[in-house]
Design a protein around this motif. Structure first.
Motif, mmCIF file in Angstrom:
data_model
loop_
_atom_site.group_PDB
_atom_site.id
_atom_site.type_symbol
_atom_site.label_atom_id
_atom_site.label_comp_id
_atom_site.label_asym_id
_atom_site.label_seq_id
_atom_site.Cartn_x
_atom_site.Cartn_y
_atom_site.Cartn_z
ATOM 1 N N ASN A 83 0.834 -1.203 0.000
ATOM 2 C CA ASN A 83 0.000 0.000 0.000
ATOM 3 C C ASN A 83 0.869 1.253 0.000
ATOM 4 N N SER A 84 0.268 2.365 -0.319
ATOM 5 C CA SER A 84 0.971 3.659 -0.321
ATOM 6 C C SER A 84 2.290 3.567 -1.072
ATOM 7 N N LEU A 85 2.222 2.999 -2.258
ATOM 8 C CA LEU A 85 3.439 2.754 -3.032
ATOM 9 C C LEU A 85 4.110 4.049 -3.445
ATOM 10 N N LYS A 86 5.438 3.992 -3.487
ATOM 11 C CA LYS A 86 6.268 5.143 -3.845
ATOM 12 C C LYS A 86 7.108 4.791 -5.064
ATOM 13 N N PRO A 87 7.570 5.798 -5.802
ATOM 14 C CA PRO A 87 8.434 5.496 -6.956
ATOM 15 C C PRO A 87 9.659 4.662 -6.569
ATOM 16 N N GLU A 88 10.171 4.865 -5.373
ATOM 17 C CA GLU A 88 11.350 4.113 -4.947
ATOM 18 C C GLU A 88 11.053 2.640 -4.642
ATOM 19 N N ASP A 89 9.781 2.262 -4.688
ATOM 20 C CA ASP A 89 9.427 0.847 -4.566
ATOM 21 C C ASP A 89 9.548 0.112 -5.904
ATOM 22 N N THR A 90 9.818 0.836 -6.959
ATOM 23 C CA THR A 90 9.999 0.224 -8.269
ATOM 24 C C THR A 90 11.157 -0.764 -8.236
ATOM 25 N N ALA A 91 10.885 -2.004 -8.624
ATOM 26 C CA ALA A 91 11.896 -3.057 -8.555
ATOM 27 C C ALA A 91 11.325 -4.341 -9.139
ATOM 28 N N VAL A 92 12.220 -5.301 -9.326
ATOM 29 C CA VAL A 92 11.784 -6.675 -9.570
ATOM 30 C C VAL A 92 11.673 -7.346 -8.207
ATOM 31 N N TYR A 93 10.524 -7.915 -7.923
ATOM 32 C CA TYR A 93 10.250 -8.541 -6.634
ATOM 33 C C TYR A 93 10.359 -10.059 -6.756
ATOM 34 N N TYR A 94 11.044 -10.652 -5.782
ATOM 35 C CA TYR A 94 11.288 -12.084 -5.779
ATOM 36 C C TYR A 94 10.740 -12.703 -4.481
ATOM 37 N N CYS A 95 10.139 -13.868 -4.598
ATOM 38 C CA CYS A 95 9.814 -14.614 -3.383
ATOM 39 C C CYS A 95 10.878 -15.691 -3.162
ATOM 40 N N ASN A 96 11.024 -16.059 -1.915
ATOM 41 C CA ASN A 96 12.115 -16.942 -1.525
ATOM 42 C C ASN A 96 11.676 -17.898 -0.432
ATOM 43 N N SER A 97 12.183 -19.121 -0.549
ATOM 44 C CA SER A 97 12.024 -20.098 0.516
ATOM 45 C C SER A 97 13.315 -20.908 0.589
ATOM 46 N N GLY A 98 14.150 -20.592 1.558
ATOM 47 C CA GLY A 98 15.429 -21.262 1.695
ATOM 48 C C GLY A 98 16.309 -21.005 0.491
ATOM 49 N N LEU A 99 16.679 -22.059 -0.217
ATOM 50 C CA LEU A 99 17.534 -21.927 -1.397
ATOM 51 C C LEU A 99 16.730 -21.737 -2.679
ATOM 52 N N ILE A 100 15.424 -21.710 -2.567
ATOM 53 C CA ILE A 100 14.565 -21.628 -3.745
ATOM 54 C C ILE A 100 14.108 -20.194 -3.958
ATOM 55 N N TRP A 101 14.271 -19.717 -5.206
ATOM 56 C CA TRP A 101 13.861 -18.373 -5.590
ATOM 57 C C TRP A 101 12.892 -18.448 -6.756
ATOM 58 N N GLY A 102 11.927 -17.514 -6.748
ATOM 59 C CA GLY A 102 11.131 -17.344 -7.936
ATOM 60 C C GLY A 102 11.916 -16.588 -8.989
ATOM 61 N N LYS A 103 11.343 -16.451 -10.178
ATOM 62 C CA LYS A 103 12.022 -15.764 -11.270
ATOM 63 C C LYS A 103 11.888 -14.253 -11.167
ATOM 64 N N GLY A 104 10.964 -13.791 -10.327
ATOM 65 C CA GLY A 104 10.782 -12.362 -10.119
ATOM 66 C C GLY A 104 9.660 -11.780 -10.963
ATOM 67 N N ILE A 105 9.129 -10.656 -10.485
ATOM 68 C CA ILE A 105 8.077 -9.960 -11.205
ATOM 69 C C ILE A 105 8.272 -8.461 -11.054
ATOM 70 N N GLN A 106 8.019 -7.738 -12.144
ATOM 71 C CA GLN A 106 8.270 -6.296 -12.160
ATOM 72 C C GLN A 106 7.140 -5.529 -11.483
ATOM 73 N N VAL A 107 7.518 -4.598 -10.626
ATOM 74 C CA VAL A 107 6.600 -3.621 -10.053
ATOM 75 C C VAL A 107 7.138 -2.246 -10.392
ATOM 76 N N THR A 108 6.323 -1.446 -11.054
ATOM 77 C CA THR A 108 6.720 -0.089 -11.442
ATOM 78 C C THR A 108 5.736 0.899 -10.849
ATOM 79 N N VAL A 109 6.246 1.856 -10.088
ATOM 80 C CA VAL A 109 5.419 2.887 -9.475
ATOM 81 C C VAL A 109 5.765 4.210 -10.152
ATOM 82 N N SER A 110 4.824 4.711 -10.938
ATOM 83 C CA SER A 110 5.095 5.905 -11.725
ATOM 84 C C SER A 110 3.784 6.570 -12.116
ATOM 85 N N SER A 111 3.846 7.898 -12.229
ATOM 86 C CA SER A 111 2.671 8.629 -12.701
ATOM 87 C C SER A 111 2.743 8.843 -14.203
#
Length: 111
Positions: A83-111
């Motif tokens: 919530n209350s997302l900011k431009p600086e939250d722009t990133a590729v987001y990854y989930c993780n469990s131990g040694l296992i990583w997802g491939k990531g997903i893009q989040v872009t916060v922009s007007s």
């Protein structure tokens, strides 16, 4: 082999909200520490939030009070409500469990 797949990313305006999901192909969530990490453009991957079996959670200072991590062990799914997302939250987001990583997903916060 267990896999993690993120979904729910996209483009959102500053002040908006997104809910990321992380689905596991196997039964790992009930016995693991789960986390979300992100990699902003041109920067290193950084910690966002973590969920520990038993209910404990922890957040990076930059997202505390705005992001909420949760898990559905029965459904093998983890979430990150942002919530209350900011431009600086722009990133590729990854989930993780131990040694296992997802491939990531893009989040872009922009007007």
């Amino acid at each position: 082999q267990v896999q993690l797949v993120e979904s729910g990313g996209g483009l959102v305006q500053p002040g908006g909200s997104l809910r990321l999901s992380c689905a596991a192909s196997g039964s790992i969530f009930s016995s693991n520490v789960l986390g979300w990490y992100r990699q902003p453009p041109g920067k290193e991957r950084e910690f966002v939030a973590i969920s520990i079996r038993g209910g404990s959670t922890n957040y990076a200072d930059s997202v505390k009070g705005r992001f909420t991590i949760s898990r559905d062990n029965a459904g093998n799914t983890m979430y990150l409500q942002m919530n209350s997302l900011k431009p600086e939250d722009t990133a590729v987001y990854y989930c993780n469990s131990g040694l296992i990583w997802g491939k990531g997903i893009q989040v872009t916060v922009s007007s």
